[in-house]
Design an enzyme around this catalytic site. Structure first.
Site, PDB file in Angstrom:
ATOM      1  N   TRP A 222     -19.946 -24.618 -23.969  1.00 41.66           N
ATOM      2  CA  TRP A 222     -20.426 -23.899 -22.782  1.00 41.66           C
ATOM      3  C   TRP A 222     -19.300 -23.997 -21.766  1.00 41.66           C
ATOM      4  O   TRP A 222     -18.969 -25.095 -21.316  1.00 41.66           O
ATOM      5  CB  TRP A 222     -21.680 -24.542 -22.188  1.00 41.66           C
ATOM      6  CG  TRP A 222     -22.923 -24.419 -23.004  1.00 41.66           C
ATOM      7  CD1 TRP A 222     -23.507 -25.393 -23.738  1.00 41.66           C
ATOM      8  CD2 TRP A 222     -23.747 -23.250 -23.144  1.00 41.66           C
ATOM      9  NE1 TRP A 222     -24.651 -24.916 -24.337  1.00 41.66           N
ATOM     10  CE2 TRP A 222     -24.828 -23.596 -23.985  1.00 41.66           C
ATOM     11  CE3 TRP A 222     -23.693 -21.943 -22.650  1.00 41.66           C
ATOM     12  CZ2 TRP A 222     -25.825 -22.698 -24.335  1.00 41.66           C
ATOM     13  CZ3 TRP A 222     -24.696 -21.052 -23.006  1.00 41.66           C
ATOM     14  CH2 TRP A 222     -25.743 -21.429 -23.841  1.00 41.66           C
TER      15      TRP A 222
ATOM     16  N   CYS B 209       3.555 -11.934  -0.420  1.00 44.37           N
ATOM     17  CA  CYS B 209       2.725 -13.048  -0.892  1.00 44.37           C
ATOM     18  C   CYS B 209       3.600 -14.189  -1.410  1.00 44.37           C
ATOM     19  O   CYS B 209       3.136 -15.329  -1.527  1.00 44.37           O
ATOM     20  CB  CYS B 209       1.787 -12.606  -2.014  1.00 44.37           C
ATOM     21  SG  CYS B 209       0.753 -11.214  -1.569  1.00 44.37           S
TER      22      CYS B 209
ATOM     23  N   TYR C 118     -13.428 -20.704 -26.481  1.00 43.70           N
ATOM     24  CA  TYR C 118     -13.432 -22.174 -26.440  1.00 43.70           C
ATOM     25  C   TYR C 118     -12.488 -22.768 -27.465  1.00 43.70           C
ATOM     26  O   TYR C 118     -12.536 -22.403 -28.641  1.00 43.70           O
ATOM     27  CB  TYR C 118     -14.855 -22.703 -26.701  1.00 43.70           C
ATOM     28  CG  TYR C 118     -14.914 -24.160 -27.112  1.00 43.70           C
ATOM     29  CD1 TYR C 118     -14.332 -25.160 -26.319  1.00 43.70           C
ATOM     30  CD2 TYR C 118     -15.544 -24.550 -28.316  1.00 43.70           C
ATOM     31  CE1 TYR C 118     -14.385 -26.493 -26.711  1.00 43.70           C
ATOM     32  CE2 TYR C 118     -15.602 -25.884 -28.690  1.00 43.70           C
ATOM     33  CZ  TYR C 118     -15.009 -26.854 -27.897  1.00 43.70           C
ATOM     34  OH  TYR C 118     -15.053 -28.163 -28.280  1.00 43.70           O
TER      35      TYR C 118
ATOM     36  N   ARG D 261     -26.187 -22.992 -15.746  1.00 44.17           N
ATOM     37  CA  ARG D 261     -27.363 -23.745 -16.211  1.00 44.17           C
ATOM     38  C   ARG D 261     -27.905 -24.630 -15.111  1.00 44.17           C
ATOM     39  O   ARG D 261     -29.116 -24.737 -14.917  1.00 44.17           O
ATOM     40  CB  ARG D 261     -27.008 -24.577 -17.437  1.00 44.17           C
ATOM     41  CG  ARG D 261     -27.032 -23.709 -18.684  1.00 44.17           C
ATOM     42  CD  ARG D 261     -26.322 -24.264 -19.869  1.00 44.17           C
ATOM     43  NE  ARG D 261     -26.575 -25.660 -20.121  1.00 44.17           N
ATOM     44  CZ  ARG D 261     -26.572 -26.186 -21.345  1.00 44.17           C
ATOM     45  NH1 ARG D 261     -26.397 -25.407 -22.402  1.00 44.17           N
ATOM     46  NH2 ARG D 261     -26.747 -27.466 -21.512  1.00 44.17           N
TER      47      ARG D 261
ATOM     48  N   ALA E 241       0.827  -1.214   0.000  1.00 45.19           N
ATOM     49  CA  ALA E 241       0.000   0.000   0.000  1.00 45.19           C
ATOM     50  C   ALA E 241       0.861   1.264   0.000  1.00 45.19           C
ATOM     51  O   ALA E 241       0.599   2.206  -0.759  1.00 45.19           O
ATOM     52  CB  ALA E 241      -0.925  -0.008   1.223  1.00 45.19           C
TER      53      ALA E 241
ATOM     54  N   HIS F 254       9.341  -6.468  -5.729  1.00 45.97           N
ATOM     55  CA  HIS F 254       8.494  -5.946  -6.815  1.00 45.97           C
ATOM     56  C   HIS F 254       9.340  -4.964  -7.628  1.00 45.97           C
ATOM     57  O   HIS F 254       9.298  -4.920  -8.844  1.00 45.97           O
ATOM     58  CB  HIS F 254       7.312  -5.141  -6.262  1.00 45.97           C
ATOM     59  CG  HIS F 254       6.203  -5.977  -5.672  1.00 45.97           C
ATOM     60  ND1 HIS F 254       5.541  -6.963  -6.369  1.00 45.97           N
ATOM     61  CD2 HIS F 254       5.610  -5.926  -4.450  1.00 45.97           C
ATOM     62  CE1 HIS F 254       4.590  -7.481  -5.597  1.00 45.97           C
ATOM     63  NE2 HIS F 254       4.620  -6.871  -4.428  1.00 45.97           N
TER      64      HIS F 254
ATOM     65  N   ARG G 166      12.735   7.853  -8.630  1.00 46.92           N
ATOM     66  CA  ARG G 166      11.571   8.686  -8.983  1.00 46.92           C
ATOM     67  C   ARG G 166      11.407   9.853  -8.010  1.00 46.92           C
ATOM     68  O   ARG G 166      10.337  10.467  -7.944  1.00 46.92           O
ATOM     69  CB  ARG G 166      10.308   7.833  -8.983  1.00 46.92           C
ATOM     70  CG  ARG G 166      10.386   6.779 -10.063  1.00 46.92           C
ATOM     71  CD  ARG G 166       9.059   6.187 -10.372  1.00 46.92           C
ATOM     72  NE  ARG G 166       9.263   4.881 -10.992  1.00 46.92           N
ATOM     73  CZ  ARG G 166       8.308   4.040 -11.321  1.00 46.92           C
ATOM     74  NH1 ARG G 166       7.060   4.372 -11.082  1.00 46.92           N
ATOM     75  NH2 ARG G 166       8.563   2.895 -11.880  1.00 46.92           N
TER      76      ARG G 166
HETATM   77  C1  LIG Z   1       2.579 -15.427   3.548  1.00 48.66           C
HETATM   78  C2  LIG Z   1       1.602 -14.462   2.941  1.00 48.66           C
HETATM   79  C3  LIG Z   1       1.000 -14.777   1.730  1.00 48.66           C
HETATM   80  C4  LIG Z   1       0.086 -13.891   1.161  1.00 48.66           C
HETATM   81  N1  LIG Z   1      -0.490 -14.231  -0.050  1.00 48.66           N
HETATM   82  C5  LIG Z   1      -1.357 -13.378  -0.630  1.00 48.66           C
HETATM   83  C6  LIG Z   1      -1.919 -13.686  -1.905  1.00 48.66           C
HETATM   84  O1  LIG Z   1      -1.623 -14.743  -2.485  1.00 48.66           O
HETATM   85  N2  LIG Z   1      -2.785 -12.792  -2.451  1.00 48.66           N
HETATM   86  C7  LIG Z   1      -3.116 -11.611  -1.839  1.00 48.66           C
HETATM   87  O2  LIG Z   1      -3.890 -10.825  -2.397  1.00 48.66           O
HETATM   88  N3  LIG Z   1      -2.584 -11.291  -0.623  1.00 48.66           N
HETATM   89  C8  LIG Z   1      -1.716 -12.134  -0.010  1.00 48.66           C
HETATM   90  N4  LIG Z   1      -1.160 -11.816   1.202  1.00 48.66           N
HETATM   91  C9  LIG Z   1      -1.579 -10.564   1.877  1.00 48.66           C
HETATM   92  C10 LIG Z   1      -0.755  -9.392   1.421  1.00 48.66           C
HETATM   93  O3  LIG Z   1       0.602  -9.737   1.449  1.00 48.66           O
HETATM   94  C11 LIG Z   1      -1.048  -8.192   2.310  1.00 48.66           C
HETATM   95  O4  LIG Z   1      -2.410  -7.914   2.224  1.00 48.66           O
HETATM   96  C12 LIG Z   1      -0.260  -6.972   1.887  1.00 48.66           C
HETATM   97  O5  LIG Z   1       1.127  -7.212   1.899  1.00 48.66           O
HETATM   98  C13 LIG Z   1      -0.555  -5.782   2.813  1.00 48.66           C
HETATM   99  O6  LIG Z   1       0.227  -4.706   2.417  1.00 48.66           O
HETATM  100  P1  LIG Z   1       0.355  -3.425   3.320  1.00 48.66           P
HETATM  101  O7  LIG Z   1       1.235  -2.485   2.553  1.00 48.66           O
HETATM  102  O8  LIG Z   1      -0.972  -2.939   3.734  1.00 48.66           O
HETATM  103  O9  LIG Z   1       1.062  -3.894   4.666  1.00 48.66           O
HETATM  104  P2  LIG Z   1       2.324  -4.819   5.069  1.00 48.66           P
HETATM  105  O10 LIG Z   1       2.766  -5.688   3.922  1.00 48.66           O
HETATM  106  O11 LIG Z   1       1.940  -5.485   6.342  1.00 48.66           O
HETATM  107  O12 LIG Z   1       3.454  -3.773   5.341  1.00 48.66           O
HETATM  108  C14 LIG Z   1       3.413  -2.835   6.379  1.00 48.66           C
HETATM  109  C15 LIG Z   1       4.545  -1.866   6.189  1.00 48.66           C
HETATM  110  O13 LIG Z   1       4.500  -0.887   7.198  1.00 48.66           O
HETATM  111  C16 LIG Z   1       5.750  -0.775   7.844  1.00 48.66           C
HETATM  112  N5  LIG Z   1       5.463  -0.269   9.190  1.00 48.66           N
HETATM  113  C17 LIG Z   1       4.565  -0.726  10.095  1.00 48.66           C
HETATM  114  N6  LIG Z   1       4.543   0.066  11.181  1.00 48.66           N
HETATM  115  C18 LIG Z   1       5.421   1.073  10.945  1.00 48.66           C
HETATM  116  C19 LIG Z   1       5.838   2.225  11.680  1.00 48.66           C
HETATM  117  N7  LIG Z   1       5.305   2.494  12.871  1.00 48.66           N
HETATM  118  N8  LIG Z   1       6.774   3.024  11.154  1.00 48.66           N
HETATM  119  C20 LIG Z   1       7.303   2.778   9.921  1.00 48.66           C
HETATM  120  N9  LIG Z   1       6.928   1.695   9.174  1.00 48.66           N
HETATM  121  C21 LIG Z   1       6.004   0.876   9.679  1.00 48.66           C
HETATM  122  C22 LIG Z   1       6.351  -2.176   7.713  1.00 48.66           C
HETATM  123  O14 LIG Z   1       7.749  -2.131   7.873  1.00 48.66           O
HETATM  124  C23 LIG Z   1       5.930  -2.495   6.279  1.00 48.66           C
HETATM  125  O15 LIG Z   1       6.771  -1.842   5.363  1.00 48.66           O
HETATM  126  C24 LIG Z   1      -0.234 -12.674   1.805  1.00 48.66           C
HETATM  127  C25 LIG Z   1       0.379 -12.353   3.025  1.00 48.66           C
HETATM  128  C26 LIG Z   1       1.286 -13.223   3.592  1.00 48.66           C
HETATM  129  C27 LIG Z   1       1.936 -12.869   4.887  1.00 48.66           C
END
Ligand SMILES: Cc1cc2nc3c(=O)[nH]c(=O)nc-3n(C[C@H](O)[C@H](O)[C@H](O)COP(=O)(O)OP(=O)(O)OC[C@H]3O[C@@H](n4cnc5c(N)ncnc54)[C@H](O)[C@@H]3O)c2cc1C
Length: 448
Positions: A433, A43, A425, A441, A12, A61, A70
């Site tokens: 189908w 993931c 298909y 169906r 995010a 990534h 950037r």
């Molecule tokens: C093993 C595994 C497999 C997964 N497989 C899938 C999948 O197949 N498909 C799918 O859609 N999703 C999957 N997910 C879920 C997906 O990875 C998460 O939904 C996604 O990574 C969330 O991203 P995020 O950026 O919200 O948070 P996170 O990835 O939890 O990252 C949080 C970030 O915030 C930072 N942070 C936290 N607190 C602080 C602070 N106080 N100060 C500074 N930095 C801070 C951390 O260091 C990190 O950089 C999987 C997750 C796991 C663990």
């Protein structure tokens, strides 16, 4: 907007930074990241554990230089420990110094934290979580160095089953334990049973309706008390779910929603107008229920991050919402779901009818065909498609078929409309189908 500060550098946070930069070449953008890993695919961690991904660096990534190139300032190893809303600054602590950094817009992207069952021994060496990059690297190192023979995996959700699969690939004897009565509670129990059968075919011992009670040091490893019995194992990996990481927001006086995640508008703005939130720390607008939910996924985190990044620099983007589309692969099986299961649909005021169809994924005269189990849930009255679940061979287009259903649901199509879709298909991949049309169906036949 002069200065956008982002807390968190995973899905995010990075997405938000890149979108803000794309729209506003002049904004100052600073991303604080508590650990040393910016923009890695968590993931992919199960595949790092299995060895299918050779090196953790392969999970990037993007690399750091691409992001800093950037014009985004990335402060690795800097935890933000307080947000002062009225003064519009964050307080950070880095490896060498603490600082107050002013912001015009703040984006919280702190993610989620892994649930550690509150049982004695959960902190012992040899007990691992698999949530962050740090967790994944530590687990992989232990697997490489220790070559364990027996491991207990705790949690029968999608992360637990992915870990079980990964460890079996390394020749480890795996016991999978969960409190729920079925495997993968995100799908209906009979479909979950198909996943359980695949796990057992792969050699995983599955213990459902069984809780981990205690972990103790054993004679040669660990002794875990599970249900009524004991297991001697070399290690334990916990994939028992996550909770939103909202401490920073709560301490700053930002509203937390009923789901436990940060309350946000569909523009990803929190109760403090200068603060946005995105990803696993934030609530997820559910497009079918028309209310906030919490669906912590990579897909959702990227989309919310993009909206937050856009709006932080003056945009007016709106998060389209989630309908709970998900897929997981276990050995040779993929299990996918989208939309509402029957209970959710009923709670949302629909009168759901479900029909299950078992059908070949492609014309059986062409080699390699396998069975797909497809459950269609739709509203009795309107015929509106409400949900679909599919379990089948992972190379039988399970995920893409669920994506057709997700598209149909998000555009409000009925089951009858599915039959009008012009789908592709050729005998090696489908039938005149498509299997989801055959399932439609049979739903129409059931609903009369
Ligand atoms: C093993 C595994 C497999 C997964 N497989 C899938 C999948 O197949 N498909 C799918 O859609 N999703 C999957 N997910 C879920 C997906 O990875 C998460 O939904 C996604 O990574 C969330 O991203 P995020 O950026 O919200 O948070 P996170 O990835 O939890 O990252 C949080 C970030 O915030 C930072 N942070 C936290 N607190 C602080 C602070 N106080 N100060 C500074 N930095 C801070 C951390 O260091 C990190 O950089 C999987 C997750 C796991 C663990």
């Amino acid at each position: 907007v002069a200065h956008v500060v982002i807390v968190g550098g995973s899905d995010a946070g990075t997405e938000a930074a890149l979108r803000a930069r794309e729209l506003d070449p002049s904004a100052e953008i600073t991303m604080f990241v508590a650990d040393e890993f910016v923009n890695y695919s968590v993931c992919g961690l199960p595949f790092l554990a299995s060895g299918e991904v050779a090196d953790w660096r392969d999970l990037a990534h993007r690399d750091l230089r691409e992001i800093t190139g950037r014009g985004i300032e990335v402060r690795l190893g800097h935890r933000v420990h307080a947000v002062a809303i009225d003064q519009q600054h964050v307080e950070t602590a880095g490896p060498t110094a603490s600082a107050k950094v002013a912001f015009d817009r703040l984006i919280l992207a702190t993610g989620a934290t892994a649930v550690r069952p509150a049982v004695p021994g959960i902190e012992l060496p040899g007990v691992f979580a698999l949530h962050s990059m740090g967790d994944g690297i530590a687990l992989r190192r232990w697997l490489d160095e220790r070559s364990p023979r027996r491991v207990l995996v705790v949690g029968t959700g999608y992360i637990g089953v992915e870990i079980a699969d990964a460890l079996v690939r390394r020749g480890i004897e795996v016991t999978l334990v969960g409190r729920a009565p079925t495997i993968l509670s995100s799908i209906d129990p009979d479909l979950g049973d198909l996943v359980r059968a695949e796990l057992e075919r792969g050699g995983v011992r599955c213990l459902t309706t069984a809780a981990l009670r205690r972990i103790e040091p054993g004679s040669d490893g660990l002794r875990a008390a599970v249900g009524d019995g004991h297991l001697d194992v070399d290690g334990v990996v916990v994939g028992a779910g996550v909770v939103p990481d909202v401490d920073l927001a709560r301490d700053a006086g930002i509203e937390i929603g009923a789901t436990g995640a940060i309350q946000v508008s569909r523009q990803m703005v929190t109760s403090a107008p200068a603060v946005l939130a995105a990803g696993d720390c934030a609530e997820t607008w559910h497009a079918m229920l028309g209310r906030p939910s919490w669906l912590p996924l990579g897909t959702t985190s990227h989309k919310q991050g993009r909206v937050a990044g856009e709006n932080a620099v003056g945009g007016e983007a709106t998060f389209g919402g989630s309908i709970g589309t998900q897929v997981v692969k276990v050995f040779n099986v993929a299990a996918a779901r989208t939309g509402l299961a029957d209970d959710d649909a009923r709670a949302a005021g629909f009168e759901p009818i479900a029909a299950t169809t078992v059908t070949p994924d492609h014309k059986p005269y062409y080699p390699g065909s396998s069975e797909l189990t497809i459950r269609v849930t739709a509203d009795r009255e309107s015929g509106r498609l409400l949900g679909m679940q599919i379990v089948g061979h992972w190379q039988a287009e399970v995920a893409k078929r669920i994506d057709v259903a997700a598209t149909a649901i998000q555009t409000g199509l009925s089951v009858a409309d599915l039959l009008r879709l012009d789908l592709s298909y050729t005998p090696p991949v489908s039938a005149p189908w498509d299997p989801i049309q055959q399932a439609a169906r049979s739903w129409l036949g059931t609903a009369g």
